[in-house]
Write an enzyme that holds these catalytic residues in place. Structure first.
Site, PDB file in Angstrom:
ATOM      1  N   LYS A   1     -14.209   3.639  -1.193  1.00  7.26           N
ATOM      2  CA  LYS A   1     -15.059   4.317  -0.196  1.00  7.26           C
ATOM      3  C   LYS A   1     -14.210   5.015   0.865  1.00  7.26           C
ATOM      4  O   LYS A   1     -14.442   6.181   1.196  1.00  7.26           O
ATOM      5  CB  LYS A   1     -16.001   3.299   0.493  1.00  7.26           C
ATOM      6  CG  LYS A   1     -16.884   2.522  -0.481  1.00  7.26           C
ATOM      7  CD  LYS A   1     -17.776   1.524   0.218  1.00  7.26           C
ATOM      8  CE  LYS A   1     -17.063   0.392   0.927  1.00  7.26           C
ATOM      9  NZ  LYS A   1     -16.333  -0.538   0.050  1.00  7.26           N
TER      10      LYS A   1
ATOM     11  N   ARG B   1     -24.815  -2.736   4.417  1.00  6.81           N
ATOM     12  CA  ARG B   1     -24.403  -3.824   3.508  1.00  6.81           C
ATOM     13  C   ARG B   1     -25.437  -4.913   3.365  1.00  6.81           C
ATOM     14  O   ARG B   1     -25.199  -5.902   2.674  1.00  6.81           O
ATOM     15  CB  ARG B   1     -23.111  -4.462   4.003  1.00  6.81           C
ATOM     16  CG  ARG B   1     -21.974  -3.480   3.988  1.00  6.81           C
ATOM     17  CD  ARG B   1     -20.688  -4.125   4.385  1.00  6.81           C
ATOM     18  NE  ARG B   1     -19.833  -3.078   4.856  1.00  6.81           N
ATOM     19  CZ  ARG B   1     -18.577  -2.936   4.511  1.00  6.81           C
ATOM     20  NH1 ARG B   1     -18.010  -3.803   3.718  1.00  6.81           N
ATOM     21  NH2 ARG B   1     -17.870  -1.939   4.991  1.00  6.81           N
TER      22      ARG B   1
ATOM     23  N   ARG C   1      -2.654  -2.728  -1.773  1.00  8.89           N
ATOM     24  CA  ARG C   1      -3.011  -1.760  -0.723  1.00  8.89           C
ATOM     25  C   ARG C   1      -2.257  -2.021   0.577  1.00  8.89           C
ATOM     26  O   ARG C   1      -2.125  -3.148   1.022  1.00  8.89           O
ATOM     27  CB  ARG C   1      -4.511  -1.829  -0.431  1.00  8.89           C
ATOM     28  CG  ARG C   1      -4.911  -0.963   0.759  1.00  8.89           C
ATOM     29  CD  ARG C   1      -6.395  -0.813   0.899  1.00  8.89           C
ATOM     30  NE  ARG C   1      -7.073  -2.026   1.324  1.00  8.89           N
ATOM     31  CZ  ARG C   1      -8.359  -2.080   1.617  1.00  8.89           C
ATOM     32  NH1 ARG C   1      -9.105  -0.998   1.490  1.00  8.89           N
ATOM     33  NH2 ARG C   1      -8.910  -3.210   1.995  1.00  8.89           N
TER      34      ARG C   1
ATOM     35  N   ARG D   1      -3.880  -5.524   5.351  1.00  9.55           N
ATOM     36  CA  ARG D   1      -5.044  -6.067   6.047  1.00  9.55           C
ATOM     37  C   ARG D   1      -5.165  -7.556   5.735  1.00  9.55           C
ATOM     38  O   ARG D   1      -4.978  -7.979   4.606  1.00  9.55           O
ATOM     39  CB  ARG D   1      -6.316  -5.340   5.571  1.00  9.55           C
ATOM     40  CG  ARG D   1      -6.611  -4.112   6.386  1.00  9.55           C
ATOM     41  CD  ARG D   1      -7.711  -3.264   5.820  1.00  9.55           C
ATOM     42  NE  ARG D   1      -8.934  -3.959   5.472  1.00  9.55           N
ATOM     43  CZ  ARG D   1     -10.041  -3.333   5.073  1.00  9.55           C
ATOM     44  NH1 ARG D   1     -10.063  -2.014   4.987  1.00  9.55           N
ATOM     45  NH2 ARG D   1     -11.119  -4.012   4.756  1.00  9.55           N
TER      46      ARG D   1
ATOM     47  N   ARG E   1     -15.094 -11.722  -0.159  1.00  7.66           N
ATOM     48  CA  ARG E   1     -15.749 -10.413   0.020  1.00  7.66           C
ATOM     49  C   ARG E   1     -16.540 -10.031  -1.233  1.00  7.66           C
ATOM     50  O   ARG E   1     -17.629  -9.457  -1.142  1.00  7.66           O
ATOM     51  CB  ARG E   1     -14.702  -9.347   0.344  1.00  7.66           C
ATOM     52  CG  ARG E   1     -14.154  -9.485   1.767  1.00  7.66           C
ATOM     53  CD  ARG E   1     -12.811  -8.819   1.926  1.00  7.66           C
ATOM     54  NE  ARG E   1     -12.863  -7.384   1.924  1.00  7.66           N
ATOM     55  CZ  ARG E   1     -11.813  -6.595   1.727  1.00  7.66           C
ATOM     56  NH1 ARG E   1     -10.615  -7.123   1.519  1.00  7.66           N
ATOM     57  NH2 ARG E   1     -11.935  -5.291   1.767  1.00  7.66           N
TER      58      ARG E   1
END
Ligand code: AP5
Length: 211
Positions: A13, A88, A127, A156, A167
């Protein structure tokens, strides 16, 4: 044009939002980015959100809807917006619908980026993101320099394996039902295959919304 970007954590996203925004000439709004900026600034909002985010849980609906109401009033969103991860839960979808209706507007389409869990784990495992502008990268080390703004790349905390598992669970339980809600509400929902080269995914997304 108001487009909701939807998908599992790591579906792409944040990668796609600026590309679609540039093409459609509208700004992006990413609740994750707003919350991380507030956390870094140490504001009451940031302090409230941090624990939820680090554990990979959702920040309460009331907080999210407050952010979105505040943002969407700004003149830069008058032409539309790419809403990245803004919806969400079903109460958030309902809240956004009422908020937009009061402005005489509505969501034009939901783009649901489709990626399987193995690919998600691979993507988030590799990432890094810019601590300043939040641009995500693959294959770049922590501490290297962001090509977009010159900021420093970090990992992160919610990309740690346990938070990623959480998640994905939260997505299945609380976020996935939002797609059915949009379908029942009569909003166009387009599922986009989000595996492949980044620009191919952008092209598929644009085709599905006729842009
Ligand atoms: P947020 O920051 O929005 O996190 P997320 O939804 O979990 O999504 P990510 O940012 O992790 O992934 P992405 O889909 O943007 O993928 P990316 O483009 O980076 O939210 C963080 C937290 O804030 C939430 O967990 C929650 O606590 C809170 N929050 C935010 N909004 C909320 C809301 N509305 N309600 C409640 N709480 C909320 O890509 C991932 C990686 O893959 C990158 O390395 C990228 O380079 C790579 N990649 C991208 N595309 C491709 C491709 N086509 N092929 C290969 N690699 C690719």
């Amino acid at each position: 044009m108001i487009i909701v970007l939807f998908g599992k954590p790591g579906a792409g996203k944040g990668t796609q939002a600026p590309l679609l925004a540039a093409k459609l000439a509208v700004p992006t709004l990413a609740t994750g980015d707003v919350l991380r900026a507030a956390t870094r600034a140490g504001t009451p909002l940031g302090l409230e959100a941090k624990g939820f985010m680090d554990r990979g849980e959702l920040v309460p609906d009331k907080v999210i809807l407050g952010i979105v109401a505040e943002e969407l009033k700004k003149p830069e969103y008058a032409r539309g917006a790419i809403l990245d991860g803004v919806v969400r839960t079903v109460p958030q979808a309902e809240g956004l619908r009422s908020m937009l209706a009061s402005l005489g507007r509505a969501v034009d389409a939901v783009l649901a980026f489709d990626v399987d869990n193995d690919e998600i784990v691979r993507r988030l495992g590799g990432r890094t993101v810019c601590e300043n502008c939040q641009t995500p990268y693959t294959g770049r080390e922590v501490g290297s320099v962001c090509s977009n703004c010159g900021g420093r790349l970090i990992r992160r905390k919610d990309d740690d394996p346990e938070a990623v598992r959480n998640r994905l669970r939260v997505y299945d339980e609380q976020t996935a039902p939002v797609l059915d809600w949009y379908q029942r509400d009569g909003t166009k929902v387009a599922v986009v295959n989000a595996v492949g080269a980044v620009h191919d995914v952008t092209a598929r997304a644009l085709t599905t919304i006729g842009a």
